[in-house]
Design a protein around this motif. Sequence first.
Motif, short mmCIF file in Angstrom:
data_model
loop_
_atom_site.label_atom_id
_atom_site.label_comp_id
_atom_site.label_asym_id
_atom_site.label_seq_id
_atom_site.Cartn_x
_atom_site.Cartn_y
_atom_site.Cartn_z
N HIS A 93 0.82 -1.10 -0.04
CA HIS A 93 -0.07 -0.09 0.11
C HIS A 93 0.72 1.25 0.09
N ARG A 94 0.32 2.34 -0.87
CA ARG A 94 1.23 3.47 -1.01
C ARG A 94 1.55 4.29 0.44
N VAL A 95 0.74 4.43 1.16
CA VAL A 95 0.90 4.95 2.62
C VAL A 95 1.92 4.06 3.53
N VAL A 96 1.63 2.61 3.51
CA VAL A 96 2.46 2.12 4.46
C VAL A 96 3.85 2.11 3.80
N ASP A 97 4.23 1.90 2.28
CA ASP A 97 5.34 2.02 1.81
C ASP A 97 5.97 3.38 1.94
N LEU A 130 10.58 5.71 15.54
CA LEU A 130 9.22 5.74 15.22
C LEU A 130 8.53 6.91 16.08
N THR A 131 7.43 7.47 14.98
CA THR A 131 6.77 8.81 15.95
C THR A 131 5.02 8.65 15.86
N TRP A 132 4.55 9.31 16.59
CA TRP A 132 2.98 9.17 16.72
C TRP A 132 2.44 9.58 15.48
N ASP A 133 2.99 10.34 14.60
CA ASP A 133 2.71 10.72 13.18
C ASP A 133 2.65 9.27 12.46
N ASP A 134 3.47 8.59 12.57
CA ASP A 134 3.47 7.25 11.89
C ASP A 134 2.52 6.43 12.23
N PHE A 135 1.69 6.45 13.45
CA PHE A 135 0.75 5.92 13.95
C PHE A 135 -0.36 6.34 13.14
N ALA A 136 -0.55 7.60 13.31
CA ALA A 136 -1.66 8.55 12.73
C ALA A 136 -1.79 8.04 11.33
N ASP A 137 -0.92 8.22 10.49
CA ASP A 137 -0.86 8.00 9.06
C ASP A 137 -1.35 6.62 8.66
N LEU A 138 -0.78 5.58 9.33
CA LEU A 138 -1.20 4.36 9.19
C LEU A 138 -2.44 3.88 9.30
N SER A 139 -2.94 4.64 10.83
CA SER A 139 -4.32 4.39 11.24
C SER A 139 -5.31 4.73 10.10
N ALA A 140 -4.84 5.83 9.24
CA ALA A 140 -6.07 6.03 8.29
C ALA A 140 -6.32 5.40 7.28
N VAL A 141 -5.31 4.42 7.18
CA VAL A 141 -5.37 3.44 5.87
C VAL A 141 -5.60 2.04 6.44
N VAL A 142 -5.59 1.66 7.57
CA VAL A 142 -5.34 0.41 7.98
C VAL A 142 -7.02 0.04 8.60
N PRO A 143 -7.59 -0.58 7.81
CA PRO A 143 -9.13 -0.78 8.52
C PRO A 143 -9.03 -1.81 9.75
N LEU A 144 -10.09 -1.58 10.67
CA LEU A 144 -10.17 -2.36 11.72
C LEU A 144 -10.99 -3.76 11.51
#
Length: 609
Positions: free
Chosen positions: A8-12, A318-332
Motif C-alpha cells: 500500500h502506498r501509505v505503508v510504503d 518511530l513517531t506518533w505521526d507514523d501511527f496516525a498516518d497508518l491508522s488512516a489507511v489500516v481498516p479495523l
Amino acid sequence: MASQPRIHRVVDEVTRRIAERSAPTRSAYLHRIRDAASAGPIRAGMPCSNLAHGFAACSGPDRLAVRGASKPGVAIVSAYNDMLSAHQPFAEFPAWIKDAVREAGGVAQFAGGVPAMCDGITQGRTGMELSLFSRDVIAMATAVALSHEMFDGALLLGVCDKIVPGLLIGGLSFGHLPTLLVPAGPMPSGLPNGEKARVRQLFAEGKATRDDLLEAESASYHSPGTCTFYGTANSNQLVVEVMGLHLPGASFVPPGTPLRRALTEEAARRVVELDTPIGEIVDERAVVNAVVALLATGGSTNHTLHLVAVAAAAGIHLTWDDFADLSAVVPLLARVYPNGSADINHFAAAGGVQTLVGELIDAGLLHPDVSTVAGPGLDRYRRQPFLEDGRLVWRDAPSRSLDTDVLRGVDDPFSPDGGLRVLDGNLGRAVIKVSAVRSEHRTVTAPARVFDDQAEFTAEFRSGRLDHDVVVVLRNQGPQANGMPELHGLTPALGVLMDRGHQVALVTDGRMSGASGKIPAAIQLTPEASAGGPLARVRDGDVVRLDAERGTLELLVPADELATREPAPAAPAAQFGTGRELFGAFRRSVGRADRGASVFTAQPEYAQA
C-alpha cells in the motif's frame, strides 16, 4: 508461489520515511551488533577462571558442554512468578527448554529472572506509579542476565504489559544474538467482559455490593493464563508474533495443553539452529508491521509508548505521526473487548493471528519480505500449529474468518480505519483510541473540571457534583510527575455519566491503555503538566473541545490570557512508600510520552549508539 501484492502506498511511504530519519542511528546500531557477533561460542575465548564460574553449578553433560565451549549456549530469561496468572505457567518451561536444547545439540542455562508486576493488582494504588518504569527495569535486568557473555542465543519468557517490551528492549541491546520470545497463552474464557463492565458500573453507582463486584471479577480472572480481554498483554502477543519473534501460531495457545508444551520445546530447538539475530529481524519493516497489526485489531494504546521505545532500542525512530498516518489507511478487522463483546479466545477460534496476517498481506498492508524466527518471509505466519500423532506440524489457517462478528476481511471491515488518532492543539499532543467510542461521542465540547488526583475525582463523582456535561481534566499523572499510572479506575464513573446522557470526555497526561473503552479519552498528553505543559494552566469552567474526527484538542481560552496564567503547582518532588522513593532518578530523567516515556531514549548517547 504467486507474486506478492504491491505494498500500500501509505505503508510504503511511512516505512521509507522511518528508514530515512533513522539512517544514522540504525546504521550505528547494526555496526555495533555486527561487531559483537562471534563465529563460535564467545565463552571459548574466556580466561579459565571466568569460564569456570560459568559452569560451576552445572552437572553431567551440560557441564561438559559448557566447559568444552563447543556447543551453542542458550540463555533463558524469564518473568516467572506464581502470583500472576499470566506468568505462573512459566514454572515448567525451563526444564522443557533445557531438555529440548540438549537434544538439539546445545546447552541452556537459566540466565536470570526479571520482575513482572500486574497492573490489575496495582490499579488505582500507589504501586501503579512503578508500573511504566518497570519496563526499563526489566530491560536492564535482561541485559544483566545476558551480560555474562556465556550465550549464543536467548529465549525470553514473558507475556504482560511492560514485561514483553522490557524483554525486547533488553534483548535488542544484545541484538547480535538469535532470540525468540516465548509466550504462555490465555486462560479459558470466564465471565463475559461486558457483564463484568456492567457490574463495575453498578458498583460505581452504589447499586452493587463489594461481594457482587468481587464475585464478578473472580469469575472473569479465574485461572492460570493471560487475562482474556484485548489489553496490553494480548496486544503484546499479537504484535510480537506479527514481528516474526514468536513461532507461528504461538500467541494464543492455552497453557497446560500438549500443544503449548510442544511449541515451547520447538522454540528451544529453533533457537539452537537460528542464525538471524534479533537486531536484524527487528528492522523498519517489522516495526511498521507491528503498528499495522495493532491498528487492525484495535490494540492497546500503551504501544504508542512501547513500540516507540522498542524501535529506538534497534536504532529506529518511530513517531506518533507514523501511527496516525497508518491508522488512516489500516481498516479495523477485529472486535475484541473492550472494542466488542468477544474475548481473545473467540478471536483465536475465528482464525486469529494467522487469518489476520493473510488478510493484511493480501491487501498490501504488511511487508511480507521480512526475516522471522521461523525463516524468511511473513507468509509462514499464515500457518497454524497442530499436534499430529504427537508431532508438531503447521497447516494453512482458514483464509477467511470463521466468525465475522469477531474477525473480518479487508473487504468488509468493522471500520475503514484503525481507530487510533493523534490530537493536536493548544494543550499539546495526545493520542485517543476511538475504536470503541460511538461516532456521536467522538466530538465533545464541555466545561472542564480539573483534578490532580484520582481520589479527588471519585469523591466529586460520588457527591453528585459531576452530573452534567464535563471534560474531566486529570493532570500531574505524566512520567515525570508520578510514573504515568493507568487510570482505569475512572472508567466506570465516566461511563455512568455518559449513560445519563451527558457529553463526557477525559483529558490527561496519564495513561488508559488497553482497556480504553467507550469514553473519549485524550491520553498521554505531552508536554505533561509537571514539565510546564499547558495542562497546568487549565482552570475549572474553562471550555475544552475534543474533536477526534478532526484530530484537535483545544482549550477555548484566548492565547494571551492562557500565556499569563500562573501554572498550577507541579507534582511533589518525591514520593515515598510502596518503593516509590527508589524511582526518583527515573522520574527526573524520563523522556516525553511521544518519545516512549523511557529513561533510555531521553539520553542523547542512547539515541546515537
